[in-house]
Structures are given as C-alpha cells and as structure tokens.
Scaffold this active site. Structure first.
Site, PDB file in Angstrom:
ATOM      1  N   CYS A   1      -1.638  -0.380   5.322  1.00  0.00           N
ATOM      2  CA  CYS A   1      -2.888  -0.916   5.936  1.00  0.00           C
ATOM      3  C   CYS A   1      -2.707  -0.447   7.745  1.00  0.00           C
ATOM      4  CB  CYS A   1      -3.471  -2.249   5.596  1.00  0.00           C
ATOM      5  SG  CYS A   1      -5.244  -2.450   6.321  1.00  0.00           S
TER       6      CYS A   1
ATOM      7  N   HIS B   1      -4.194  -2.337   0.100  1.00  0.00           N
ATOM      8  CA  HIS B   1      -3.093  -3.463  -0.098  1.00  0.00           C
ATOM      9  C   HIS B   1      -2.424  -3.653  -1.418  1.00  0.00           C
ATOM     10  CE1 HIS B   1      -3.743  -5.077   4.121  1.00  0.00           C
ATOM     11  NE2 HIS B   1      -4.919  -4.733   3.986  1.00  0.00           N
TER      12      HIS B   1
ATOM     13  N   GLU C   1       0.008  -5.347  -1.972  1.00  0.00           N
ATOM     14  CA  GLU C   1       0.664  -6.683  -2.045  1.00  0.00           C
ATOM     15  C   GLU C   1      -0.621  -7.876  -2.364  1.00  0.00           C
ATOM     16  OE1 GLU C   1      -0.930  -6.438   2.232  1.00  0.00           O
ATOM     17  OE2 GLU C   1      -0.610  -5.094   0.659  1.00  0.00           O
TER      18      GLU C   1
END
Length: 253
Positions: free
Chosen positions: A114, A200, A202
């Site tokens: 990002c 993202h 994560e």
C-alpha cells in the site's frame, strides 16, 4: 542470498488503531503473523512459523534516524500508512532515499505494501498522487496480468484495500502484476529486486472493520461507502497466497 534464515526488516510507517494495537502491538506484529502463516503454507525446507524467519521492526515515523544496516538484513518490508506517500515530511523523504539506496544495490530486496508500494513507485520516479477515482476499501477483486498469474500462482486475487492514493504509472523496467478498475498499478515486480502490492495481504476482517468504523465515524467514509465496504469485509481474501509469493521472491536464486 537466497538462504535461511530470511532476515526481513519490517519498516512500520504508521501506528494501528487501539484494537489492532492491543492484539498485535503494532504493524510489525501484524506482518509477523502474516509472514509466519505464509511460511507454514509454503512448504519450503527449513522455513516455517517457528524457523527460517528472522524479523525485526523499525519505527521509521517516530524514530526516523533508526534504520537497519543493510549488511544485517536480506530484505525490507515497507508497511501501509495513513500518511500520504507524495508528501515531503522529513521522515518520508528519508524513507524514499533509503529505498533508492537499496534499489541501487543488488543484494537486499524490497517488499512494499500500500503506502510502501507507493513509496517504491516514488523512489523509482513514478507519479504518486491522490486518485481521481476515489477510495478502494475492504475485500476487492483484483485482475492479474499474465506475469502476475505466474508470480502469485493463481488466476486472480481478492485482497483487502484501504487507499485513495495510487501509483499512476509503471516505472521503466518494472513488470506489471495486477490492476483494478480504480487502480491500474496494483502490483510491481522486478526479479530479485522488488515486489509490491497496493492491497493489504496482512489485513484481517477485524482490522478492516475497526478502520471502516473509525473512518465512517470521522466522516471520511459516507454512509453508502461504509455500508458497501462493510458488506464485503468478511469475504475471502488471498493474504496468505500473496505472502507465499513474497517468500518465493525472497528465496529466488
């Protein structure tokens, strides 16, 4: 490189909201959880959640003079952030300089997520700015180029998104991996040098719920945008698939 352990310096470019911080400590903890899950899923000899990873965390916002020595690491991973990647705050300029220094050598590799993806784009001379197509938020379908399908070993991806800034063009010599209707540069790749994604991998449902509620409460997201994003927040997403690609990239001869 390659070889084990993989010594990865996680550069934290933001501080999570309270719920995420209480669970993970910081974005270093969030990425540690992802990298451990990816290591377990990859089935690579000697690499698992409990072995083969040597992770360190660096707060480049609040401790901007604290950066890893390149001789002590094999890769950096640049996190997402609420900050603008195109701003000229001293810590952002220092981060861009650090990434440029790494890209000027050939051993230490770069992963960008990002904001981190955008910082890599900026370091390579690409235009980075606010998108005129608005926010992408929550689980989003992502189209892959042929090269992206090879790198991620899947025909398409779904990832959490949380951005309205974009990289506008692919830098010279960089391979295009992925795209969406709102963001043409969703992933960048250069063998043995860098891999980035705008999404993202994560993020979890809980992390994104907290972000959506906070941004709706502060007026960043209007009711329609909030309801649309919340309607997708619990959908399947390919975070571990992407993380496996990151690890394969780091292990590439």
């Amino acid at each position: 490189m390659p070889g084990l352990p993989l010594r990865i310096a996680i550069l934290e470019c933001d501080t999570p909201l309270d719920g995420t911080r209480s669970r993970y400590g910081g974005y270093g903890g969030v990425f540690t959880a992802l990298l451990q899950a990816g290591a377990d899923a990859l089935s690579y000899p000697g690499l698992s959640a409990s072995s083969g990873l040597e992770l360190s965390t660096w707060d480049v916002v609040n401790q901007a003079d604290s950066y890893p020595d390149l001789s002590s690491i094999d890769a950096i991973l640049i996190s997402g952030s609420k900050h603008n990647s195109f701003d000229n705050d001293p810590w952002i300029l220092k981060l861009v300089d650090f990434v440029q220094a790494i890209l000027a050598q050939r051993r230490v590799r770069v992963i960008g997520i990002c904001f981190g993806h955008q910082i890599v784009g900026r370091a390579l001379g690409a235009k980075v700015d606010r998108s005129d197509k608005g926010w992408e938020a929550s689980v989003t379908a992502i189209d892959l180029t042929k090269r992206g399908q090879e790198i991620f070993e899947t025909p398409s991806l779904a990832l959490h998104q949380m951005h309205r800034d974009i990289v506008y063009n692919y830098p010279e010599g960089i391979e295009a991996l992925a795209y969406t209707e709102k963001c043409a540069v969703q992933g960048m790749y250069a063998a043995r040098r860098l891999i980035t994604v705008q999404g993202h991998p994560e993020f979890t449902e809980e992390i994104v719920r907290e972000l959506l509620i906070a941004r709706h409460g502060s007026g960043v997201f209007d009711d329609a945008m909030f309801e649309d994003a919340m309607g997708r927040v619990d959908k399947y997403q390919d975070g571990v698939v992407v993380c496996k690609a990151f690890l394969r990239f780091l292990l590439e001869e």
